[in-house]
Design a protein around this motif. Sequence first.
Motif, PDB file in Angstrom:
ATOM      1  N   VAL A   1       0.926  -1.169   0.016  1.00 50.80           N
ATOM      2  CA  VAL A   1       0.160  -0.055   0.084  1.00 50.80           C
ATOM      3  C   VAL A   1       0.856   1.204  -0.064  1.00 50.80           C
ATOM      4  N   ILE A   2       0.527   2.188  -0.929  1.00 50.19           N
ATOM      5  CA  ILE A   2       1.215   3.269  -0.830  1.00 50.19           C
ATOM      6  C   ILE A   2       0.288   4.574  -0.607  1.00 50.19           C
TER       7      ILE A   2
ATOM      8  N   ARG B   1      -2.858  -5.910  -6.257  1.00 53.92           N
ATOM      9  CA  ARG B   1      -1.882  -6.180  -5.060  1.00 53.92           C
ATOM     10  C   ARG B   1      -1.173  -5.033  -4.501  1.00 53.92           C
ATOM     11  N   LEU B   2      -0.798  -4.083  -5.462  1.00 49.29           N
ATOM     12  CA  LEU B   2      -0.456  -2.891  -5.375  1.00 49.29           C
ATOM     13  C   LEU B   2      -1.568  -1.606  -5.242  1.00 49.29           C
ATOM     14  N   ILE B   3      -1.646  -1.396  -4.282  1.00 49.00           N
ATOM     15  CA  ILE B   3      -2.665  -0.379  -3.887  1.00 49.00           C
ATOM     16  C   ILE B   3      -2.188   1.062  -3.614  1.00 49.00           C
ATOM     17  N   SER B   4      -2.337   2.088  -4.678  1.00 51.65           N
ATOM     18  CA  SER B   4      -2.054   3.519  -4.379  1.00 51.65           C
ATOM     19  C   SER B   4      -3.144   4.170  -3.871  1.00 51.65           C
TER      20      SER B   4
ATOM     21  N   LEU C   1      11.906  -8.782  -8.379  1.00 54.70           N
ATOM     22  CA  LEU C   1      11.750  -9.585  -7.318  1.00 54.70           C
ATOM     23  C   LEU C   1      10.739 -10.804  -7.777  1.00 54.70           C
ATOM     24  N   ASN C   2      10.317 -10.804  -9.113  1.00 53.50           N
ATOM     25  CA  ASN C   2       9.401 -11.696  -9.482  1.00 53.50           C
ATOM     26  C   ASN C   2       8.259 -12.040  -8.296  1.00 53.50           C
ATOM     27  N   TRP C   3       7.694 -10.916  -8.037  1.00 55.84           N
ATOM     28  CA  TRP C   3       6.567 -10.970  -6.903  1.00 55.84           C
ATOM     29  C   TRP C   3       5.432 -11.405  -7.679  1.00 55.84           C
TER      30      TRP C   3
END
Length: 350
Positions: free
Chosen positions: A295-296, A334-337, A314-316
């Motif tokens: 989370v950003i 999965r990445l929340i701004s 990182l091949n996340w």
Amino acid sequence: MSELTQPKERLLIVCPGRGTYNQAEWGTLTRHAAGSDWLARFDALRREQDQPTLSELDGETPFRLSLHGRGDHASPLIYACALADALAIDRERYEICAVTGNSMGWYIALALGGALAQDDAFTLINTMGHLMQTTLNGGQLLYPWVDDQWRPQPEHRRELLALIEKLHGQDGSELYLSIDLGGMLVFGGNEAGLKRLAEELPPLERFPLRLHQHAAFHTPMQEGVKIEARTCLPATPFGAPEVPLIDGRGKLWTPWSTDPEALWDYTLGEQLVTSYDFSAALKVGVREFAPDRIVIPGPGATLGGAVAQALIQLNWWGLDSKAAFQAMQQEEPRLISMGIEEQRGWLVGK
């Protein structure tokens, strides 16, 4: 606990740095924090310093980059926006497992991780923004080392680092690696060095990009700021964090092992005058804590690209390209701004 109770999702919080509060973000703080006790306290602290309040800057004074982009205004505005977002996260559904940040985001991380009280973090950030603005020693330039699909090009990275080694010291040039920022490198230096570097770098669509009203952060050129900061900002308010913090070297500061004096010493010492390895911080956050989401907090969403580039390295979740990242985000972010209102809605209490 009921068998039907859902386990909380684990969040890695990544705090933004300078350059994230721009025209599009004007009004964000008013929208998310107007009437809050903590914003009233921040405004009072600004008035005591004969500075325009954050409420005035965000809600009454029309946006001007020359004004709002200044370090003494931008830094506390960014902190306040990030704090408003962090406080809005639904703690019934989400658990913050660790906190890190990019550059100035380290100061915000100290607050969100509980190593500094909200007002003490504000004093730190407001003071550092003022010191950086009044000194404004050198500048920063941004350039990518990944391809257009955000895939790593390690040989290109080596060439870029070799270039600054070659140019540093030529005809009065000072050049350093300032921030290792995902798929980009941020270079810090004096005017002579940045000019020579810009002339040597192959021009791309947006790069090399000179960052507006940024000093040569995280380089030896900030030695004077370091000395002054250590004089006017005591270690007293620092404490052990409530959740683990990851600094600009990838070092962990845990609730059970942190020496507050050492945390102060890093924050107002090595952190100011040596390069900031944001990529290493993310690597530690992902591998040590296995978050469900990253989370950003706001303002804005400009840090998202750099985070995604680091996650590809990182091949996340199997990410290997910009296209793969975009596909994942469309299916389930999965990445929340939180600077994107739709994504912010995933996290805030209903």
